[in-house]
Write a protein that holds these residues in place. Structure first.
Motif, short mmCIF file in Angstrom:
data_model
loop_
_atom_site.label_atom_id
_atom_site.label_comp_id
_atom_site.label_asym_id
_atom_site.label_seq_id
_atom_site.Cartn_x
_atom_site.Cartn_y
_atom_site.Cartn_z
N GLU A 71 0.83 -1.20 0.00
CA GLU A 71 0.00 0.00 0.00
C GLU A 71 0.87 1.26 0.00
O GLU A 71 0.56 2.24 -0.67
CB GLU A 71 -0.93 -0.01 1.20
CG GLU A 71 -1.87 1.18 1.26
CD GLU A 71 -2.75 1.15 2.48
OE1 GLU A 71 -3.89 1.62 2.37
OE2 GLU A 71 -2.30 0.69 3.55
N LEU A 74 1.98 1.72 -3.51
CA LEU A 74 0.85 2.14 -4.36
C LEU A 74 0.47 3.60 -4.12
O LEU A 74 0.04 4.28 -5.05
CB LEU A 74 -0.37 1.26 -4.10
CG LEU A 74 -0.36 -0.11 -4.74
CD1 LEU A 74 -1.63 -0.87 -4.39
CD2 LEU A 74 -0.21 -0.03 -6.24
N MET A 77 2.16 5.77 -6.51
CA MET A 77 2.02 5.43 -7.91
C MET A 77 1.50 6.63 -8.71
O MET A 77 0.54 7.28 -8.29
CB MET A 77 1.05 4.25 -8.05
CG MET A 77 1.08 3.59 -9.40
SD MET A 77 2.69 2.92 -9.86
CE MET A 77 3.01 1.76 -8.57
N GLU A 79 -0.59 8.83 -11.20
CA GLU A 79 -1.96 8.71 -11.72
C GLU A 79 -1.97 8.23 -13.17
O GLU A 79 -2.87 7.50 -13.58
CB GLU A 79 -2.68 10.06 -11.63
CG GLU A 79 -3.11 10.43 -10.24
CD GLU A 79 -3.87 11.75 -10.22
OE1 GLU A 79 -4.53 12.09 -11.22
OE2 GLU A 79 -3.80 12.43 -9.19
N GLN A 80 -0.97 8.62 -13.94
CA GLN A 80 -0.92 8.24 -15.35
C GLN A 80 -0.82 6.72 -15.55
O GLN A 80 -1.10 6.23 -16.63
CB GLN A 80 0.26 8.91 -16.06
CG GLN A 80 0.19 10.42 -16.08
CD GLN A 80 0.84 11.04 -14.85
OE1 GLN A 80 0.93 10.45 -13.78
NE2 GLN A 80 1.29 12.28 -15.01
N GLU A 82 -2.31 4.42 -13.36
CA GLU A 82 -3.35 3.72 -12.62
C GLU A 82 -4.07 2.68 -13.46
O GLU A 82 -4.54 1.67 -12.95
CB GLU A 82 -4.35 4.70 -12.01
CG GLU A 82 -3.80 5.43 -10.81
CD GLU A 82 -4.80 6.40 -10.22
OE1 GLU A 82 -5.93 6.53 -10.73
OE2 GLU A 82 -4.44 7.05 -9.23
N ASN A 85 -3.42 -1.17 -13.08
CA ASN A 85 -3.96 -1.98 -11.99
C ASN A 85 -2.84 -2.65 -11.18
O ASN A 85 -2.76 -3.87 -11.07
CB ASN A 85 -4.95 -3.02 -12.53
CG ASN A 85 -5.77 -3.66 -11.43
OD1 ASN A 85 -5.69 -3.28 -10.27
ND2 ASN A 85 -6.56 -4.63 -11.80
#
Length: 148
Positions: A71, A74, A77, A79-80, A82, A85
């Motif tokens: 987590e 993540l 991470m 946004e581009q 996402e 997955n």
């Protein structure tokens, strides 16, 4: 965001992941399903550790890692990316890590070696999942390298 050492380590891990993926494919073609699954599992692990390095500049030293650790990666991470997955990758790691010891040692309690446990279909699926994880690691590495 990323220091040179963590990017260099991620590149090394992704290279090793690629080597393990090739080993998995070679073993599967030779109908060595347990070896194929074991190599696929290592590919998945190395790919995810590369993702940790790219996102947090460190990685879990053990073979497994917690939801909380993942987590944390993540949360950083971009946004581009996402759409890729990345949360699914954690599930793939959990799934195949449960098979890793069986792929290496079988079920000694039952006297069943790993070659009697795994079929071609499991080896093929492990390879498919390993490819997915390696691809995600490569995509993240490219984003880190070229998004600036």
């Amino acid at each position: 965001m990323n220091n040179t050492k963590s990017v260099d380590m991620a590149i090394s891990f992704l290279s090793r992941a690629g080597n393990k993926l090739e080993e998995a494919k070679t073993a599967q073609k030779a109908i060595h399903n347990p070896e194929s699954i074991s190599s696929s599992t290592e590919c998945i692990e190395m790919s995810l550790k590369a993702i940790f390095l790219l996102m947090t500049e460190t990685y879990p030293k053990g073979h497994e890692f917690s939801e909380a650790e993942f987590e944390g990666a993540l949360a950083k991470m971009p946004e581009q990316l996402e759409f890729m997955n990345f949360g699914r990758l954690y599930m793939l790691h959990k799934l195949w890590s449960t098979f890793d010891n069986v792929a290496k040692y079988g079920f000694d309690t039952f006297g069943i070696g790993p070659e009697k446990v795994f079929k071609k279909e499991e080896a093929e699926l492990a390879i498919k999942h390993a490819e997915e994880c390696q691809h995600a690691g490569d995509a993240l590495l490219n984003w880190v390298r070229y998004s600036k």
